[in-house]
Design an enzyme around this catalytic site. Structure first.
Site, short mmCIF file in Angstrom:
data_model
loop_
_atom_site.label_atom_id
_atom_site.label_comp_id
_atom_site.label_asym_id
_atom_site.label_seq_id
_atom_site.Cartn_x
_atom_site.Cartn_y
_atom_site.Cartn_z
CB ALA A 61 -24.20 9.89 -5.63
CB SER B 98 -12.29 5.11 1.12
OG SER B 98 -12.05 4.16 2.11
CB VAL C 21 -29.61 -0.30 0.09
CG1 VAL C 21 -29.57 -1.51 0.98
CG2 VAL C 21 -29.25 0.96 0.88
CE LYS D 210 -40.49 0.43 -9.07
NZ LYS D 210 -39.81 1.26 -8.10
CG LEU E 223 -27.25 8.32 0.39
CD1 LEU E 223 -26.61 7.06 0.99
CD2 LEU E 223 -28.75 8.31 0.65
C1 LIG Z 1 -32.40 1.69 3.34
C2 LIG Z 1 -32.21 2.37 2.02
C3 LIG Z 1 -32.85 1.89 0.90
C4 LIG Z 1 -32.71 2.56 -0.34
N1 LIG Z 1 -33.39 2.12 -1.44
C5 LIG Z 1 -33.37 2.85 -2.58
C6 LIG Z 1 -34.11 2.47 -3.72
O1 LIG Z 1 -34.75 1.43 -3.76
N2 LIG Z 1 -34.07 3.28 -4.81
C7 LIG Z 1 -33.35 4.43 -4.82
O2 LIG Z 1 -33.40 5.17 -5.80
N3 LIG Z 1 -32.57 4.76 -3.78
C8 LIG Z 1 -32.58 4.02 -2.66
N4 LIG Z 1 -31.81 4.39 -1.60
C9 LIG Z 1 -30.89 5.51 -1.73
C10 LIG Z 1 -29.64 5.03 -2.48
O3 LIG Z 1 -29.06 3.94 -1.79
C11 LIG Z 1 -28.64 6.15 -2.57
O4 LIG Z 1 -29.24 7.30 -3.07
C12 LIG Z 1 -27.53 5.77 -3.52
O5 LIG Z 1 -26.98 4.54 -3.19
C13 LIG Z 1 -26.45 6.82 -3.51
O6 LIG Z 1 -25.61 6.69 -2.41
P1 LIG Z 1 -24.33 7.61 -2.41
O7 LIG Z 1 -23.51 7.29 -3.60
O8 LIG Z 1 -24.77 9.00 -2.19
O9 LIG Z 1 -23.60 7.16 -1.05
P2 LIG Z 1 -22.70 5.85 -0.71
O10 LIG Z 1 -23.15 4.64 -1.43
O11 LIG Z 1 -22.68 5.79 0.79
O12 LIG Z 1 -21.26 6.21 -1.24
C14 LIG Z 1 -20.41 7.08 -0.54
C15 LIG Z 1 -19.03 7.00 -1.13
O13 LIG Z 1 -18.20 7.95 -0.49
C16 LIG Z 1 -16.99 7.33 -0.14
N5 LIG Z 1 -16.42 8.01 1.02
C17 LIG Z 1 -17.02 8.35 2.18
N6 LIG Z 1 -16.12 8.93 3.00
C18 LIG Z 1 -14.96 8.98 2.32
C19 LIG Z 1 -13.65 9.47 2.63
N7 LIG Z 1 -13.36 10.01 3.82
N8 LIG Z 1 -12.70 9.35 1.69
C20 LIG Z 1 -12.95 8.78 0.48
N9 LIG Z 1 -14.15 8.30 0.15
C21 LIG Z 1 -15.13 8.41 1.06
C22 LIG Z 1 -17.38 5.88 0.15
O14 LIG Z 1 -16.26 5.04 0.09
C23 LIG Z 1 -18.36 5.65 -0.98
O15 LIG Z 1 -17.65 5.32 -2.15
C24 LIG Z 1 -31.90 3.70 -0.40
C25 LIG Z 1 -31.20 4.14 0.73
C26 LIG Z 1 -31.36 3.50 1.94
C27 LIG Z 1 -30.61 3.99 3.15
#
Ligand SMILES: Cc1cc2nc3c(=O)[nH]c(=O)nc-3n(C[C@H](O)[C@H](O)[C@H](O)COP(=O)(O)OP(=O)(O)OC[C@H]3O[C@@H](n4cnc5c(N)ncnc54)[C@H](O)[C@@H]3O)c2cc1C
Length: 502
Positions: free
Chosen positions: A17, A39, A47, A78, A333
């Site tokens: 994201a 971090s 994933v 895909k 997320l």
């Molecule tokens: C089991 C599973 C399977 C999935 N499969 C799919 C799929 O096939 N297709 C799809 O479209 N989506 C899928 N998703 C969803 C997808 O993984 C997420 O939408 C995507 O990875 C985005 O994650 P994110 O960047 O929001 O969070 P994260 O990857 O968790 O990143 C969070 C970031 O915030 C940072 N952070 C957190 N706290 C702090 C702090 N205190 N200080 C500084 N930095 C901090 C972390 O270091 C990290 O860089 C899946 C999710 C799950 C759980």
């Protein structure tokens, strides 16, 4: 807007994201200073490897070369998702991307198919889909149209390695001027009057100031929830799976150009082929099986040797009451979670970014603008939620209590209406710009064994012989076209093999 323009954006989080937001904003908005804080110690969810075709619009927005992107992320193509054992044990169907067959007059193909099926002159729905036919043969090519016909060609998305994808986007974003700060956000500083966040403060005391904050901190939801206490709408009564076990494995067969979703006793398993490994995971409901049993089921159903220890991810399905609150927009997320059955989470990030660009605020943070954004994002979430619930609810399985519960549970009114309309008329009404198109709903409804009582009377305009000819022509064209496409592995080797220079 004039003086009120936003000039400093702070993105908290460097997962998919965070880096998608950084890449998109830096490539589309001039005069914006963008800083991303992440971090390494906390890391990312790691994933998120399967996508839907709309991601190609995102790639176009940030101006990346598709072959380079696939090479750098170990990606594959895909064509859809193949579902095993969902409606009944032994069932297999595909939700293939793109159109199927072609419309005739005012009626979509599926109305003729419903009649043809009743009269025994229509074959399997997938035989009229180039995506499904090519997928079953492990073939792929970029082919927007079947030449010399009015039939659509291949519609495609990608599978990729989530860590490599974030790294790739980071390169794109940093090249466009995004600055990255390594560190842990410990707290936020808020304006006493407006309540807006003014800065995030790191553990080492550094304050990073901004006007607009994008919360991409994952399930932690540091800004939108910890700081602003926005609230979360829980949907686990409709989508009760709450955990996943994930494990990568060696590739054991040619890379299939589709995702597999295999139903088990209390959830389902994904298989996602990449160039260098296969991603596997078992999504399940912990009320019905233990983590040990879920892990054992997964390990018994992967095709190659595991490449790492299985790890558990916990989640709660639902969405933030407001994705945009005050001067914080949550993406990924942090904004909510819908399980990966239809690979929609990365799309929801892309969608959130596109809408943020459309509703880009000035420093007044106009309430009507924020409200419009939130309503649009909620609509997208709710329609995708309904589509996912359909897969669970419309089942005839009697072998396991989980499936009985899913069948017997109440469902959202919006979904109930859709199913009722389909059962009685074979009609699907796509509302507004909801993500899944009619033929997508049709494949899942019929794949889960919901068959309508009738079809549209205009489908009677053809004689039975004409109808049979209509199907035979399409099937022949689809079969012939698919048989001339290169193998999926062969196409990748030729155009975008990982580690092969441009
Ligand atoms: C089991 C599973 C399977 C999935 N499969 C799919 C799929 O096939 N297709 C799809 O479209 N989506 C899928 N998703 C969803 C997808 O993984 C997420 O939408 C995507 O990875 C985005 O994650 P994110 O960047 O929001 O969070 P994260 O990857 O968790 O990143 C969070 C970031 O915030 C940072 N952070 C957190 N706290 C702090 C702090 N205190 N200080 C500084 N930095 C901090 C972390 O270091 C990290 O860089 C899946 C999710 C799950 C759980």
């Amino acid at each position: 807007m004039g003086d009120g323009r936003i000039t400093r954006v702070v993105i908290v989080g460097g997962g998919t994201a965070g880096w998608m937001a950084a890449a998109a904003l830096s490539r589309t908005m001039d005069d914006l200073s963008i800083r991303l804080v992440e971090s390494d110690e906390i890391g990312t969810v790691g994933v998120g490897e399967a996508t839907i075709p709309a991601i190609r619009l995102f790639n176009a927005l940030i101006g990346i070369d598709e072959n380079e992107f696939i090479r750098e992320t170990g990606g594959t193509f895909k064509l859809g998702i193949q579902f095993h054992d969902w409606g009944r044990i032994g069932d297999t169907y595909m939700h293939a991307f793109g159109q199927i067959g072609r419309s005739l007059g005012m009626l979509p193909f599926q109305q003729y198919w419903l009649r043809g099926r009743n009269e025994g002159v229509a074959g399997r729905l997938g035989d009229y889909s180039l995506n499904e036919t090519a997928g079953r043969q492990n073939r792929f090519a970029r082919l927007p149209q079947i030449p010399n016909t009015s039939l659509d060609g291949i519609a495609y998305a990608f599978h990729f390695d989530a860590a490599l994808y974030a790294a790739y986007l980071r390169k794109v974003a940093e090249a466009a001027g995004v600055e990255r700060t390594e560190g842990k956000v410990a707290r936020v500083r808020r304006n006493d009057e407006s309540g807006h966040i003014e800065a995030v403060v790191l553990e080492n005391g550094t304050a990073i100031e901004g006007e607009l904050f994008i919360d991409c901190s994952g399930f932690r939801a540091l800004l939108i929830e910890d700081a602003l206490e926005t609230g979360f709408e829980d949907w686990t009564h409709w989508l009760p799976c709450d955990r996943a076990i994930a494990v990568p494995s060696e590739n054991a067969s040619p890379a299939r150009p589709y995702t597999q979703a295999i139903a088990h006793k209390a959830g389902w398993q994904w298989r996602i082929p990449l160039q260098h490994r296969t991603g596997n995971g078992h999504v399940f409901c912990s009320d019905f099986i233990s983590e040990d049993e879920a892990t054992a089921t997964l390990l018994a159903n992967i095709e190659g040797r595991p490449l790492a220890e299985p790890r558990t991810l916990r989640f709660r399905t639902g969405m933030r009451r407001k994705a945009w609150n005050s001067n914080v927009v949550a993406l990924g997320l942090a904004s909510g979670f819908l399980e990966p059955l239809e690979s929609t989470s990365i799309h929801l990030i892309q969608n959130g970014i596109a809408k943020l660009l459309a509703h880009f605020p000035d420093r007044d943070f106009d309430a009507a603008n924020i409200d419009a954004y939130n309503r649009r994002v909620r609509f997208d979430y709710e329609r995708i939620r309904d589509f996912i619930i359909l897969h669970y609810h419309a089942n005839e399985r009697t072998d396991a209590p989980f499936w009985v519960r899913c069948r017997e549970m109440g469902i959202p009114e919006t979904l109930a209406r859709k199913i009722e309309l389909f059962k009685s008329q074979g009609q699907i009404v796509r509302e507004g710009d909801e993500l899944f198109i009619e033929i997508g709903w049709f494949q899942v409804l019929t794949g889960q064994n919901i068959m309508p009582d009738g079809y549209h009377p205009m489908a009677d305009q053809l004689t039975t012989d004409e109808l049979a000819g209509f199907f035979a022509d399409i099937e022949t064209i689809v079969a012939r076209t698919a048989s001339h496409l290169p193998g999926h592995d062969e196409f990748i080797a030729q155009h975008c093999a990982a580690g092969v220079p441009a």
